[in-house]
Design a protein around this motif. Structure first.
Motif, PDB file in Angstrom:
ATOM      1  N   ARG A   1     -19.922  30.199   8.228  1.00 57.24           N
ATOM      2  CA  ARG A   1     -20.329  31.099   9.313  1.00 57.24           C
ATOM      3  C   ARG A   1     -21.657  30.634   9.897  1.00 57.24           C
ATOM      4  O   ARG A   1     -22.639  30.461   9.169  1.00 57.24           O
ATOM      5  N   HIS A   2     -21.671  30.447  11.222  1.00 61.28           N
ATOM      6  CA  HIS A   2     -22.864  30.009  11.939  1.00 61.28           C
ATOM      7  C   HIS A   2     -23.392  31.159  12.801  1.00 61.28           C
ATOM      8  O   HIS A   2     -22.637  31.785  13.548  1.00 61.28           O
ATOM      9  N   GLU A   3     -24.680  31.420  12.697  1.00 60.36           N
ATOM     10  CA  GLU A   3     -25.338  32.434  13.529  1.00 60.36           C
ATOM     11  C   GLU A   3     -26.241  31.725  14.539  1.00 60.36           C
ATOM     12  O   GLU A   3     -26.779  30.638  14.269  1.00 60.36           O
ATOM     13  N   ASN A   4     -26.446  32.368  15.700  1.00 58.43           N
ATOM     14  CA  ASN A   4     -27.343  31.771  16.691  1.00 58.43           C
ATOM     15  C   ASN A   4     -28.455  32.726  17.120  1.00 58.43           C
ATOM     16  O   ASN A   4     -29.104  32.508  18.145  1.00 58.43           O
TER      17      ASN A   4
ATOM     18  N   PHE B   1     -21.474  34.620  17.257  1.00 51.80           N
ATOM     19  CA  PHE B   1     -21.462  33.724  16.099  1.00 51.80           C
ATOM     20  C   PHE B   1     -20.115  33.033  16.066  1.00 51.80           C
ATOM     21  O   PHE B   1     -19.256  33.258  16.920  1.00 51.80           O
ATOM     22  N   TYR B   2     -19.909  32.167  15.068  1.00 49.02           N
ATOM     23  CA  TYR B   2     -18.579  31.563  14.922  1.00 49.02           C
ATOM     24  C   TYR B   2     -18.372  31.106  13.483  1.00 49.02           C
ATOM     25  O   TYR B   2     -19.324  30.831  12.746  1.00 49.02           O
ATOM     26  N   TYR B   3     -17.082  31.056  13.102  1.00 45.16           N
ATOM     27  CA  TYR B   3     -16.666  30.483  11.826  1.00 45.16           C
ATOM     28  C   TYR B   3     -16.109  29.085  12.093  1.00 45.16           C
ATOM     29  O   TYR B   3     -15.282  28.899  12.994  1.00 45.16           O
ATOM     30  N   GLU B   4     -16.536  28.149  11.288  1.00 43.03           N
ATOM     31  CA  GLU B   4     -16.022  26.787  11.373  1.00 43.03           C
ATOM     32  C   GLU B   4     -15.207  26.490  10.114  1.00 43.03           C
ATOM     33  O   GLU B   4     -15.642  26.798   9.002  1.00 43.03           O
ATOM     34  N   TYR B   5     -14.022  25.887  10.299  1.00 44.13           N
ATOM     35  CA  TYR B   5     -13.130  25.586   9.182  1.00 44.13           C
ATOM     36  C   TYR B   5     -13.023  24.079   8.989  1.00 44.13           C
ATOM     37  O   TYR B   5     -12.865  23.326   9.967  1.00 44.13           O
TER      38      TYR B   5
END
Length: 207
Positions: free
Chosen positions: A106-109, A114-118
């Motif tokens: 999970r990336h926060e800005n 935000f977004y989840y990267e797999y």
């Protein structure tokens, strides 16, 4: 006379012992202990077997990844940005009965977005080979999600990605696209693509 005194003393101690036991039972009951019942036996209970069950579905979206092998949380920077958490899941992706690896980060800005990267990796002789297709991440906003992914592993490994383009505002509905990915010949490849109805939040389109 001496014999009578000894008998009297014996009865005195017996009565005293009984009295102490009765007082002890009364104190235990008044303190909140259960009343003794006929047929109750004294002993220890066998530990209750904990059976793991799948969580009940509540209609809310889930990406299908459960029970991570490991989870980490991280400190964000002073602006609230950076990697917030990382979960690692073991899944047999290529059907060889060996645990492969999916990492969800999970990336926060520093904003409500935000977004989840797999990352998808195949186990190969003690190493992991990254076979993640491009664009395997979510697009999340406070109002709507523009892209989400959902993983399944039965009867075979499959990933469904539903996404739509942003237009005007986050709440402006646009036509969504559903893409199905499967494992073939050492890669995760798209096998089907369907155009879907316009929506704001693509989570509404997952079954």
């Amino acid at each position: 006379m001496k014999h009578n005194n000894q008998s009297g003393n014996a009865w005195f101690y017996i009565l005293l012992t009984i009295l102490i036991i009765v007082i002890g039972v009364l104190v235990y009951i008044l303190a909140g202990g259960p009343m003794p019942r006929t047929g109750d036996t004294v002993g220890t209970k066998s530990p209750t077997m904990q059976v793991e069950t799948m969580p009940e579905t509540s209609g809310e979206f889930t990406d299908g990844l459960n029970n991570p092998e490991s989870s980490e949380t991280f400190q964000l920077d002073e602006f609230g940005a950076g990697i917030a958490e990382r979960d690692i899941f073991r899944v047999d992706i290529n059907g060889d009965n060996q645990p492969d690896r999916i990492t969800r980060t999970r990336h926060e800005n520093g904003t409500a977005h935000f977004y989840y990267e797999y990352t998808i990796e195949i186990a190969d002789n003690g190493q992991f080979i990254n076979i993640t297709p491009n664009g395997f991440r979510t697009t999340e906003g406070p109002e709507c999600a523009l892209q989400k992914l959902q993983f399944t592993n039965s009867p075979k490994f499959r990933v469904v990605k539903i996404s739509r383009n942003w237009r005007d505002t986050w709440e402006t509905p646009t036509t969504a696209t559903r893409t199905v990915y499967e494992y073939q010949d050492g890669k995760i490849v798209p096998t089907a693509q369907t155009e879907m109805e316009p929506v704001c939040d693509v989570r509404e389109l997952f079954n």
